[in-house]
Write a protein that holds these residues in place. Structure first.
Motif, PDB file in Angstrom:
ATOM      1  N   GLN A 201      -2.014   1.872   6.177  1.00 13.29           N
ATOM      2  CA  GLN A 201      -0.765   1.295   5.683  1.00 13.29           C
ATOM      3  C   GLN A 201      -0.446  -0.019   6.380  1.00 13.29           C
ATOM      4  O   GLN A 201       0.023  -0.978   5.749  1.00 13.29           O
ATOM      5  CB  GLN A 201       0.377   2.293   5.860  1.00 13.29           C
TER       6      GLN A 201
ATOM      7  N   ARG B 114      -2.590  -2.618   4.825  1.00 12.97           N
ATOM      8  CA  ARG B 114      -2.091  -2.899   3.478  1.00 12.97           C
ATOM      9  C   ARG B 114      -0.849  -3.804   3.542  1.00 12.97           C
ATOM     10  O   ARG B 114      -0.705  -4.742   2.751  1.00 12.97           O
ATOM     11  CB  ARG B 114      -1.753  -1.580   2.770  1.00 12.97           C
ATOM     12  N   ASP B 115       0.060  -3.534   4.500  1.00 12.86           N
ATOM     13  CA  ASP B 115       1.263  -4.352   4.640  1.00 12.86           C
ATOM     14  C   ASP B 115       0.898  -5.796   4.981  1.00 12.86           C
ATOM     15  O   ASP B 115       1.510  -6.751   4.453  1.00 12.86           O
ATOM     16  CB  ASP B 115       2.175  -3.775   5.725  1.00 12.86           C
ATOM     17  N   ARG B 116      -0.093  -6.000   5.865  1.00 18.30           N
ATOM     18  CA  ARG B 116      -0.501  -7.364   6.233  1.00 18.30           C
ATOM     19  C   ARG B 116      -1.083  -8.099   5.026  1.00 18.30           C
ATOM     20  O   ARG B 116      -0.816  -9.277   4.813  1.00 18.30           O
ATOM     21  CB  ARG B 116      -1.541  -7.328   7.357  1.00 18.30           C
TER      22      ARG B 116
ATOM     23  N   GLU C 208      -0.472  -7.503   1.827  1.00 18.90           N
ATOM     24  CA  GLU C 208       0.592  -7.802   0.859  1.00 18.90           C
ATOM     25  C   GLU C 208       1.453  -8.962   1.331  1.00 18.90           C
ATOM     26  O   GLU C 208       1.889  -9.809   0.524  1.00 18.90           O
ATOM     27  CB  GLU C 208       1.423  -6.550   0.620  1.00 18.90           C
ATOM     28  N   ALA C 209       1.690  -9.033   2.642  1.00 16.77           N
ATOM     29  CA  ALA C 209       2.447 -10.173   3.172  1.00 16.77           C
ATOM     30  C   ALA C 209       1.655 -11.462   2.990  1.00 16.77           C
ATOM     31  O   ALA C 209       2.212 -12.522   2.646  1.00 16.77           O
ATOM     32  CB  ALA C 209       2.775  -9.944   4.648  1.00 16.77           C
TER      33      ALA C 209
END
Length: 340
Positions: free
Chosen positions: A31, A34-36, A38-39
């Motif tokens: 996760q 994934r967050d990096r 998407e950012a």
């Protein structure tokens, strides 16, 4: 000019394949990673082409062992056809010792590994595989817990799709040969691999002469999985006075037949032989081979059900208790009564 995948990967500090997995919704991505990604997609202004719509298709790695038995190839072929018919993408990497092919499949976005082997794999992907059926009743097979996961594995990381009853298969072969009068029964197995180790262990535990003979060690020929290995094993076991053999690999079985012809002996008059796993070629050996046949379509269906369970797809899922497959003895002309 818009941002490219490489720009997103550099901004997120990950590989291009990881960015591709996040965009496609495939494979296991932490996760935080994934967050990096998407950012980075937002900061770089990357826009996915409208021609590349998100797809529900997922990639499944169907992995035969590096040196598969013919029945394992049959199972892999059947499970790949079943998954492709359900519009899943399939790759067929071999389980090489270094694990490079599986890692390449993971980098390409594989969501799960499915394999007709008995061994836990070192991979971050979910694995669907077989296990040996346990001795007795209700006891988990070696390396697996009752819930279908190996000891120490993360929840959901490994599923046992089915158990293969090696003990029951060997018992069938022993009963068949003992009824024909054979007592000095040998085993030809591979010189490496968990399946060979399991067969040798079960051979010692189930042999009809285990309480009366101290020679069981002499009656196990662990040789390379090859025609030449089978020839070597046949010579060794004949010299050890064996009158019948159970053979792990088809290549070794062909070598057993060849060694007997070379010594001007005859199968089954001078040495009865039982193969492990059936195939079309087994019916046309000289003579046709008695075998322990496996339900390869049923085994493939069990692996496919494991994939649906892991990926939460429609269709048949794994039952709460994994099915057990017991080999079936197919008696042909390579076994006969022992010579007196």
């Amino acid at each position: 000019m818009g941002a490219a995948l490489g720009d997103v990967a550099a901004a997120a500090g990950v590989s291009v394949s990881t960015v591709s997995r996040v965009l496609g919704g495939r494979g296991a991505v932490a996760q935080a990673t994934r967050d990096r990604v998407e950012a980075a997609l937002e900061t770089t202004g990357y826009a996915r082409s409208t021609l590349l719509a998100r797809t529900p298709a997922r990639l499944v790695a169907v992995c035969p062992p590096a040196e598969p038995e013919h029945w394992q190839i049959d199972v892999c072929r059947e499970v790949a056809l079943q998954l492709q018919a359900e519009e899943l993408l399939v790759s067929v990497p071999f389980l090489d010792p270094a694990g490079a092919e599986v890692r390449a499949s993971a980098a390409a976005g594989a969501a799960v590994v499915v394999t007709p082997t008995f061994t836990s794999l070192e991979t971050d992907l979910p694995v669907v595989r077989f296990a040996e059926a346990a001795l007795g009743t209700g006891t988990p097979a070696r390396g697996a817990e009752a819930g279908g996961r190996r000891a120490g594995a993360a929840p959901g990381s490994e599923r046992i799709a089915a158990r293969i009853d090696l003990t029951g298969g060997l018992t069938l072969a022993f009963d068949h040969l003992a009824a024909l009068g054979h007592r000095r029964i040998g085993l030809v197995c591979n010189d490496t691999g968990d399946l060979a180790d399991m067969l040798a262990q079960r051979f010692r535990a189930e042999h009809p002469a285990r309480a009366a003979s101290s020679r069981l060690g002499e009656w196990i020929a662990a040789v390379p999985k090859s025609h030449a290995g089978g020839m070597e094993a046949a010579d060794r076991l004949r010299d050890a006075t064996c009158t019948a053999v159970i053979v792990q690999s088809a290549l070794q079985l062909y070598g057993v037949f060849a060694a007997m012809r070379q010594r001007r002996l005859v199968v089954p008059r001078d040495l009865s032989a039982v193969g492990f796993g059936d195939s079309v070629t087994m019916r046309y050996t000289g003579p046709p081979a008695t075998v322990l046949a496996l339900d390869t379509p049923g085994m493939a269906a069990a692996l496919a059900a494991g994939v649906r369970t892991v990926l939460d797809l429609p269709g048949a899922r794994l039952p709460s208790i994994a099915p057990t497959f017991r080999p079936r003895l197919v008696a042909r002309e390579s076994t006969t009564a022992v010579r007196r």
